[in-house]
Design an enzyme around this catalytic site. Structure first.
Site, mmCIF file in Angstrom:
data_model
loop_
_atom_site.group_PDB
_atom_site.id
_atom_site.type_symbol
_atom_site.label_atom_id
_atom_site.label_comp_id
_atom_site.label_asym_id
_atom_site.label_seq_id
_atom_site.Cartn_x
_atom_site.Cartn_y
_atom_site.Cartn_z
ATOM 1 N N HIS A 277 0.875 -1.167 0.000
ATOM 2 C CA HIS A 277 0.000 0.000 0.000
ATOM 3 C C HIS A 277 0.919 1.226 0.000
ATOM 4 O O HIS A 277 1.743 1.378 0.893
ATOM 5 C CB HIS A 277 -0.898 0.008 1.229
ATOM 6 C CG HIS A 277 -1.728 1.259 1.308
ATOM 7 N ND1 HIS A 277 -2.742 1.507 0.423
ATOM 8 C CD2 HIS A 277 -1.670 2.339 2.122
ATOM 9 C CE1 HIS A 277 -3.287 2.679 0.707
ATOM 10 N NE2 HIS A 277 -2.652 3.211 1.735
ATOM 11 N N ASP A 279 1.165 5.210 -0.054
ATOM 12 C CA ASP A 279 0.491 6.499 0.050
ATOM 13 C C ASP A 279 1.162 7.494 -0.893
ATOM 14 O O ASP A 279 2.374 7.701 -0.821
ATOM 15 C CB ASP A 279 0.506 6.984 1.503
ATOM 16 C CG ASP A 279 -0.447 6.158 2.367
ATOM 17 O OD1 ASP A 279 -1.537 5.840 1.883
ATOM 18 O OD2 ASP A 279 -0.085 5.824 3.513
ATOM 19 N N ASP A 389 -7.743 1.875 2.020
ATOM 20 C CA ASP A 389 -7.359 2.769 3.120
ATOM 21 C C ASP A 389 -8.130 4.079 3.157
ATOM 22 O O ASP A 389 -7.833 4.930 3.982
ATOM 23 C CB ASP A 389 -5.850 3.049 3.020
ATOM 24 C CG ASP A 389 -5.285 3.686 4.277
ATOM 25 O OD1 ASP A 389 -5.830 3.408 5.360
ATOM 26 O OD2 ASP A 389 -4.321 4.459 4.186
ATOM 27 N N HIS A 597 -5.921 10.000 -0.666
ATOM 28 C CA HIS A 597 -6.558 9.906 0.662
ATOM 29 C C HIS A 597 -5.724 10.377 1.862
ATOM 30 O O HIS A 597 -6.103 10.100 3.011
ATOM 31 C CB HIS A 597 -7.106 8.489 0.896
ATOM 32 C CG HIS A 597 -6.060 7.415 1.002
ATOM 33 N ND1 HIS A 597 -5.791 6.544 -0.013
ATOM 34 C CD2 HIS A 597 -5.237 7.062 2.013
ATOM 35 C CE1 HIS A 597 -4.843 5.702 0.364
ATOM 36 N NE2 HIS A 597 -4.488 5.987 1.598
HETATM 37 ZN ZN LIG Z 1 -3.087 4.956 2.740
#
Ligand SMILES: [Zn+2]
Length: 1020
Positions: A277, A279, A389, A597
């Site tokens: 994952h 970001d 997420d 996000h």
């Molecule tokens: Zn995230």
């Protein structure tokens, strides 16, 4: 029998830590280390520059100097390049270069990281605390790292990213910006050496991880628990570190039979898929994510090369696009594995966006820009939405996903709920319009699993839908800051493939999992689980308000894009002006990127938000330029109905009331503002309804001490809302006039902050409007404005993407109470049996609404200033607008919301609209008009039903489009519908004359209509 095995697991931990793990690598030789720290502005340089292969313009040439072990390197955010030379020697067996850049073992991807290059600039792999080695010789070695004489030279690009989320977490720090004055403890190069790698001891460590982990998870009532303990005890008895290789072999032979016992027939099945994952920005700036991608992807590729059974997934077209631009060689290797189905692009969105704040059209574009990218680069269209997420998911997403050609939806975030437990992991999620999508929440409740016995056990015990489903998904690999899967995770995965006491674990693509799991669900019969409505996350409610400039920039860009695309389409269609496809694409991609996000929710470091504010300003300027171009082409005319202020003959009369009050009256509304600047009466004179409940005050500013328990920028906790401090101080108060409008301006102070409320009665509009200017100097304070209304309702309607979500005003149940702060787009509307009221806003997203006796109180959230991760969040000046519309139903609220948010096109004279809906029944709107993405010149019109009812309408085109213009319905990617979509259609895929088309829309139904002129040959 005596319990002789009571301390076996404790013994295992100790032996593993002190006598097994340290023996996996045995030092064989030292290496020579030199270092060069990037000077100038400290920002990263190209590898070619650092390697002396080419010079970056304006950069100091690299100068490597000897660097002793143990020395400190890297100020916060700086980059140091290490040059490492050594000689491998002649002994046989695998050989690794092992480096410790100063790792914190608990944080992968959250502090310093490295990327290894060969002298010719080829990327070898990334380095992090759990991947600190480079294989020079033996299985998994990149060919050619060693010269014929056994010597090598490697370079490491080491990024000194500060550890911002450490132990304890959420500690206030200024290191979220470069150049902070706060002291910074530099990293130290603690280890750099050649080490022989023992496959046998490594394998023993993995065997013991699995056997010990499983024994710990199984109940002492189960025979399997004891068999595992006995095998572990005996294996530890024979393992002697004095001859570790031989001991490992003997120990493994003892463990082999217990690790060969097959899983139960009914064991749960898990599809494990490698993942990181990532970001797009968070505790690091956007530019660092580009480098993180190189580190993580090169690691993943090394693992895929070494282990042919593994599958890896990556989401976000933006990330692939960065890789393509900055690391073309890695991108080619990715493409090679994509073609073989082992590196799987998932999600089909431009980024993993916030799930509730972006407008409907933004979500459409997330999907269309994302999918088109994947189709163009890989010839593949992801069929799942992958949002593990994001902080809640709007009830429009099932429809949008399905209308974009997707079939499945994945998240795990709802497991973070602070109040209630979500009832399903595998279910049909039904959106506000009634569209269903197969949805799965991985029951291990993480997007960054490590494939441990504990996680697998948790997945099985937590899984809510065992009666009808037997599969779940496990995304494994270090995430957030990247890192991805490791060889240890892969080794455990293989051992859990078919093991007694554990679920069966298979390495497969997500699509294979989704297909099988969906088929199982279709078989569920009367137990079929369905969840209807939004997926509200009972956590992170502060993300609707934090870093208000993100919300305002996003909303303004969306509104400007709506105007720019509409006017450009009009200019192109009516005046043959070129449609600015390339500019709009670039702008859209920028806006979509910032909907990531942690950016739009306001949860990144100061650096990210500073850059984002600058970017929004630049994008807004470009959009204003495009609007100017289009209006110039249109001859200074605008194409309504984008913004329409109805001229009115009404004038607001101002009179003095009792006790210093001011009375504003335009014949429609009568407002009384008391001497303290509060609205004590708002009378709708059309029906004689008083809006303000007795003893209440409208536009009351309330301040709350906002000290979250955890996750500062993310969370508004319920305890925060218990004790409002009403801002009563009046610094000044005066009556103001502007043409036929009139109002009262009140200035209030709190601490060092100043709040100016300018409250207007807009003559003849039925709208009581407030402009709010804030000079905000507070920290850890939440500011709300209260709008009480004499409306007795059980629910309030909060606008969301393409419709509204109805949320409870009561707190009877735990889940109702938990919605104490929730997302709105441009309006909130409440209504009782015969009277409604809407509050529209220009740029706010957070609000709470509660019943209060026979009344309702809606409070809009204006500002909060958490101190982590940006200690100076939201300091400075801000402006907000909202308006109260007494008597408004949902269609009125929707029309007002458009007008309230439309860019100011004053000075342009209106022309006939390009397209217009003639409503026959119900209410629907043209939300968006643009030219088709394929540059064909076709018009694309997005319409939707607004009230949750049914609407029918005829479409009318501007006369210059020609009477022969034809219209047909498409999917969101503007493609012909195949007829297999199983979705309600407004007009259907048949090409027909616009004048003959009749649109029929169900509740909140979205339709994408394509209009071509002149007529094509295939009109039916
Ligand atoms: Zn995230």
């Amino acid at each position: 029998m005596h319990n002789l095995l009571s301390r076996t697991l404790e013994r295992l931990d100790r032996v593993r830590r002190d006598r097994i793990l340290p023996r996996i690598h045995t030092r064989s030789a030292g290496v020579e280390v030199e270092a060069w720290t990037v000077a100038d502005d400290g920002e990263p340089v190209s590898a070619r520059h650092a390697l002396g292969l080419a010079r970056d313009p304006g950069r100091t040439a690299p100068g490597y100097r000897p660097f002793p072990l143990g020395a400190a390197w890297g100020q916060a955010w700086a980059t140091t390049w290490f040059r490492i030379r050594g000689t491998a020697g002649q002994q046989a067996g695998p050989l690794d270069l092992v480096l410790d850049l100063g790792w914190f073992d608990h944080s992968v991807g959250g502090h310093c990281e490295g990327l290894v290059f060969t002298p010719d600039g080829t990327i070898v792999k990334g380095l992090h605390p759990r991947q600190p080695h480079v294989r020079l010789r033996g299985d998994g070695a990149v060919p050619g790292l060693l010269d014929a004489d056994g010597t090598f030279v490697l370079y490491v690009e080491a990024a000194a990213n500060p550890l911002l989320l450490g132990l304890p977490p959420f500690v206030v720090t200024d290191h979220g910006e470069k150049g902070a004055e706060e002291p910074f403890e530099q990293f130290r190069l603690r280890r750099a050496e050649l080490a022989a790698f023992s496959p046998e001891i490594h394998a023993l460590a993995c065997d013991l991880d699995v056997a010990g982990g499983l024994a710990a998870e199984l109940s002492a009532d189960e025979p399997r628990h004891w068999r595992l303990l006995r095998a572990i005890e005996e294996a530890l008895d024979v393992y002697d570190e004095a001859d570790a290789e031989d001991g490992a072999r003997r120990a493994r032979a003892i463990l082999a039979p217990v690790l060969a016992a097959p899983a139960h027939a009914s064991a749960h099945r898990i599809t494990a898929v490698g993942h990181a994952h990532m970001d797009t920005a968070w505790l690091w700036p956007l530019r660092e994510t580009v480098r993180k991608l190189a580190r993580t992807v090169s690691n993943a590729l090394a693992l895929l090369d070494a282990d042919p059974a593994l599958v890896y997934t990556m989401s976000a077209a933006q990330h692939f696009s960065w890789l393509e631009e900055h690391y073309p060689e890695l991108f080619d290797r990715v493409r090679h594995h994509v073609e073989r189905g082992r590196f799987v692009p998932v999600g089909g969105m431009w980024v993993e966006a916030d799930g509730v704040i972006p407008t409907g059209e933004s979500m459409v574009r997330q999907l269309t820009y994302g999918k088109r990218y994947f189709i163009s680069r890989f010839g593949r269209e992801p069929r799942e939405m992958w949002l593990p997420d994001s902080f809640g998911y709007s009830g429009a997403l099932p429809q949008l996903a399905r209308r974009a050609g997707s079939r499945w939806f994945l998240t795990q975030k709802i497991s973070w709920n602070d109040t209630t437990v979500f009832p399903h992991h595998t279910f049909w999620w039904e959106g506000i319009d009634g569209t269903r999508i197969f949805t799965h929440f991985p029951p291990a409740e993480t997007y960054a699993a490590e494939v441990t016995a504990r996680e697998l056990r948790h997945a099985v015990t937590t899984f809510k839908d065992k009666a009808i489903a037997s599969h779940s998904l496990l995304p494994y690999g270090y995430g957030d800051g990247g890192g991805g899967p490791t060889r240890e995770m892969a080794e455990r995965l293989h051992r859990f493939a078919d093991l007694e006491g554990a679920p069966r674990v298979t390495s497969r693509s997500p699509a294979e999992f989704f297909q099988e799991a969906e088929a199982e669900l279709l078989d569920a019969g009367s137990l079929e689980p369905v969840y209807r409505g939004e997926l509200y996350l009972e956590l992170h409610r502060g993300t609707l308000t934090s870093q208000t400039a993100m919300k305002q920039g996003n909303r303004r860009c969306e509104s400007l894009l709506r105007a720019a695309e509409y006017l450009s389409a009009a200019a192109s269609t009516l005046r043959d002006a070129p449609y600015p496809h390339a500019d709009l694409d670039e702008i859209w991609r920028t806006v979509l990127l910032h909907q990531f996000h942690d950016i739009l929710p306001g949860t990144s470091i100061a650096w990210v938000h500073r850059e984002a504010r600058d970017t929004y300003r630049m994008v807004e300027e470009r959009l204003h330029d495009l609007i100017k171009q289009a209006t110039a082409a249109l001859g200074g005319e605008r194409a309504d109905p984008l913004a329409a202020a109805e001229p009115s003959a009404a004038v607001v009369e101002v009179t003095d009331g009792e006790a210093g009050a001011t009375v504003l009256d335009d014949g429609l509304l009568r407002v009384v503002v008391d001497g303290g600047g509060h609205v004590v009466s708002l009378l709708d004179q059309r029906g004689g309804r008083e809006v303000v409940p007795p003893g209440r005050r409208l536009n009351e500013l309330q301040l709350f001490r906002d000290e979250p328990v955890r996750w500062d920028a993310w969370d508004v906790d319920r305890h925060v809302l218990r004790h409002p401090q009403v801002l009563d101080d009046v610094t000044s108060r005066k009556v103001i006039r502007d043409g036929s409008d009139a109002g009262v301006e009140v200035v209030r102070r709190t601490g060092a902050s100043t709040i100016t409320l300018t409250m207007w009665l807009r003559a003849g509009t039925g709208r009581f409007e407030t402009e709010c200017a804030v000079d905000w100097q507070e920290r850890e304070r939440l500011l709300k404005v209260a709008i009480p209304a004499r409306v007795s309702a059980r629910t309030a309607r909060f606008e969301t993407q393409y419709g509204y979500v109805e949320r409870p005003l009561l707190a009877n149940t735990a889940s109702e109470e938990a919605m104490f702060e929730a997302a709105m787009h441009r309006y909130v509307q409440v209504a009782d049996a015969d009277f409604g009221l809407a509050i529209v806003n220009d740029t706010m997203y957070g609000a709470d609404a509660r019943a209060d006796g026979d009344s309702t109180v809606v409070r809009l959230s204006l500002l909060r200033s958490a101190r982590f991760p940006d200690p100076h969040a939201d300091q400075g000046t801000h402006a907000f607008r909202w308006a109260v519309l007494p008597g408004a139903d949902v269609p009125t609220a929707v029309e007002a919301a458009y007008a309230f948010n439309a860019p100011d096109l004053a000075g342009l004279s209106p022309i006939a609209p390009l397209v217009r809906l003639e409503l026959l029944t119900g209410h629907a709107v043209v939300d968006w008009v643009k030219q088709a993405d394929d540059c064909s010149g076709d018009l694309v019109v997005r319409v939707y039903e607004t009230q949750g009812g049914r609407a029918s309408a005829r479409m009318h085109c501007h006369e210059e489009l020609g009477a022969g213009a034809v219209l047909w319905e498409t999917d969101l990617l503007e493609r012909e519908l195949t007829g297999d979509e199983d979705l309600p259609l407004a007009v259907g895929p048949t090409h027909r004359s616009v004048s003959e088309a009749r649109l029929d829309l169900g509740p909140f139904q979205v339709a994408t209509l394509r209009i071509a002129a002149p007529p094509k040959e295939d009109i039916q």
